[in-house]
Structure formats: C-alpha cells, structure tokens
Scaffold this active site. Sequence first.
Site, mmCIF file in Angstrom:
data_model
loop_
_atom_site.group_PDB
_atom_site.id
_atom_site.type_symbol
_atom_site.label_atom_id
_atom_site.label_comp_id
_atom_site.label_asym_id
_atom_site.label_seq_id
_atom_site.Cartn_x
_atom_site.Cartn_y
_atom_site.Cartn_z
ATOM 1 N N SER A 48 0.816 -1.220 0.000
ATOM 2 C CA SER A 48 0.000 0.000 0.000
ATOM 3 C C SER A 48 0.848 1.268 0.000
ATOM 4 O O SER A 48 1.964 1.298 0.522
ATOM 5 C CB SER A 48 -0.916 0.019 1.228
HETATM 6 N N1 SAH Z 1 -0.376 -4.863 3.896
HETATM 7 C C1 SAH Z 1 0.352 -5.386 2.766
HETATM 8 C C2 SAH Z 1 -0.380 -5.152 1.483
HETATM 9 C C3 SAH Z 1 -1.173 -6.297 1.178
HETATM 10 S S1 SAH Z 1 -2.033 -6.331 -0.359
HETATM 11 C C4 SAH Z 1 1.731 -4.811 2.705
HETATM 12 O O1 SAH Z 1 2.055 -3.964 3.556
HETATM 13 O O2 SAH Z 1 2.502 -5.213 1.860
HETATM 14 C C5 SAH Z 1 -3.303 -7.432 0.160
HETATM 15 C C6 SAH Z 1 -2.857 -8.794 0.558
HETATM 16 O O3 SAH Z 1 -4.019 -9.508 0.978
HETATM 17 C C7 SAH Z 1 -2.237 -9.607 -0.558
HETATM 18 O O4 SAH Z 1 -0.987 -10.089 -0.137
HETATM 19 C C8 SAH Z 1 -3.234 -10.739 -0.788
HETATM 20 O O5 SAH Z 1 -2.612 -11.957 -1.165
HETATM 21 C C9 SAH Z 1 -3.896 -10.855 0.575
HETATM 22 N N2 SAH Z 1 -5.221 -11.471 0.601
HETATM 23 C C10 SAH Z 1 -6.217 -11.354 -0.320
HETATM 24 N N3 SAH Z 1 -7.294 -12.053 0.067
HETATM 25 C C11 SAH Z 1 -6.982 -12.639 1.258
HETATM 26 C C12 SAH Z 1 -7.684 -13.504 2.153
HETATM 27 N N4 SAH Z 1 -8.934 -13.926 1.917
HETATM 28 N N5 SAH Z 1 -7.049 -13.899 3.279
HETATM 29 C C13 SAH Z 1 -5.782 -13.496 3.539
HETATM 30 N N6 SAH Z 1 -5.072 -12.689 2.731
HETATM 31 C C14 SAH Z 1 -5.652 -12.266 1.595
#
Ligand code: SAH
Length: 209
Positions: free
Chosen positions: A59
């Site tokens: 993000s």
């Molecule tokens: N906070 C993270 C950004 C994550 S982007 C950072 O600082 O890098 C969103 C993330 O959520 C992705 O890695 C994706 O794989 C995960 N995601 C999507 N759906 C999900 C689910 N149902 N359960 C767990 N993780 C999930």
Amino acid sequence: MADRRARMVDEQLVRRGIRDKRVLDVMRRIERHRFVPEARSHIAYGDFPVALGGGQTLSQPYIVALMTEALELEGGEKVLEIGTGSGYQTAVLAVLANTVCTVEIKLELACSARARLEEMGFENLNFKVGDGKVGWADEDDAPFDAILCAAAPRLVPHELREQLAPTGRLVIPIGGTEEQQLELHIRDAASGSGFRVRRLGGVRFVPLV
Ligand code: SAH
C-alpha cells in the site's frame, strides 16, 4: 534512504493530516525499501503503491498511515492483520502494539514476509497462511483490540467483527474492484453487541479473495 523516509513522512503524511506522533515516528524508522522487490527498491518511498508481483501491492505510505492511525494503538494491544503481503504494514503494527497475528492467503508472500520480518528481529508476531475472511481460526487468541484488513470484501465479514474486543477497532476497505470506502468499525464498550461505523474516504485495494 533515511532522508527519503523523512521526506515521505513530511510531504505525504504530515501534509495530508496524519497527526499521531507514534505513527509518524515508526514510518520514519522502518526501512520500507526492504519490503519491495530489489529492482523496485528505488521507488519504495514514492507516493503510490508498489507492485509485489502476482497482482498484489504494498500500500501507498499515506494509506498505511491512515489505517494505522485509525486504530489508535497505544502499545498494549493485540492486533489481527488480514493480508500480510510484503509485511511492511505488519512491521508498523508490531512496533506500535504488543502482539500481531497476521494472515496471508498466498503461501509465497507469507513465507517471504515471515523470513524478512524475522531477519529484522521482530519477535511479537504470529503468522498464518489461510483465508483471513474468517479471521484468526484459533479461538484462544481472539478477541483482538484492533483488526486491520488490507484487501477489500464487498461486505464486512461478520467473523471479523465478532473477533473484536469491546471498544475494539476494525479498519477495512469495503466495495467492488472499482470503488471502495475505507471504513472504521468501533465495537461498543458495554454490551459488546453494537458498532459505530465511520467512513474514512475512497480507496483502492486488491479484492479479499
Ligand atoms: N499490507 C500489505 C499489502 C497487502 S495487499 C503490505 O504492507 O505489503 C493485500 C494482501 O491480501 C495480498 O498479499 C493478498 O494476497 C492478501 N489477501 C487477499 N485475500 C486474502 C484472504 N482472503 N485472506 C488473507 N489474505 C488475503
């Protein structure tokens, strides 16, 4: 890189209204460039999200700050994070709270985030690979004082609200792939059954799968 971080905090966070001194301090300290693929580390402090591969993104700094500030962490909290991704947000939470439980659905991302955070010396983290829609499956660890969800469902999963402690805070993007609102759900103190909801603005996250 320290000067780039200082500039990121001043120009992207302070200028847009982030006030929590602890949030500003931690984002000045944590080496965000270590959380992005090496070829992209020179753009790690830009005012935009950074691609992690596989369609996932780290993000934008302002969004990390906005979501973290909304949780009003003071240091003693137990926090649940959905969507570990690179682990950058996890690191921010780990400094500001007592313990962080983090769930990631993609094995590869979960493994590399874990290795990176352990190498950086974080010891107050619990990792899980799985579907975060149902929260943290070990009932023993719930409830949480704060929950941060970094991927967007269409509606708030009720399991996440259920795993909040009284007065606990959940920050989560809600909506389809085009339009989402960042929402803050605050559980009532007394009965624990009611919630107040505040909208924090328009955002764009990857969908919660
Ligand atoms: N906070 C993270 C950004 C994550 S982007 C950072 O600082 O890098 C969103 C993330 O959520 C992705 O890695 C994706 O794989 C995960 N995601 C999507 N759906 C999900 C689910 N149902 N359960 C767990 N993780 C999930």
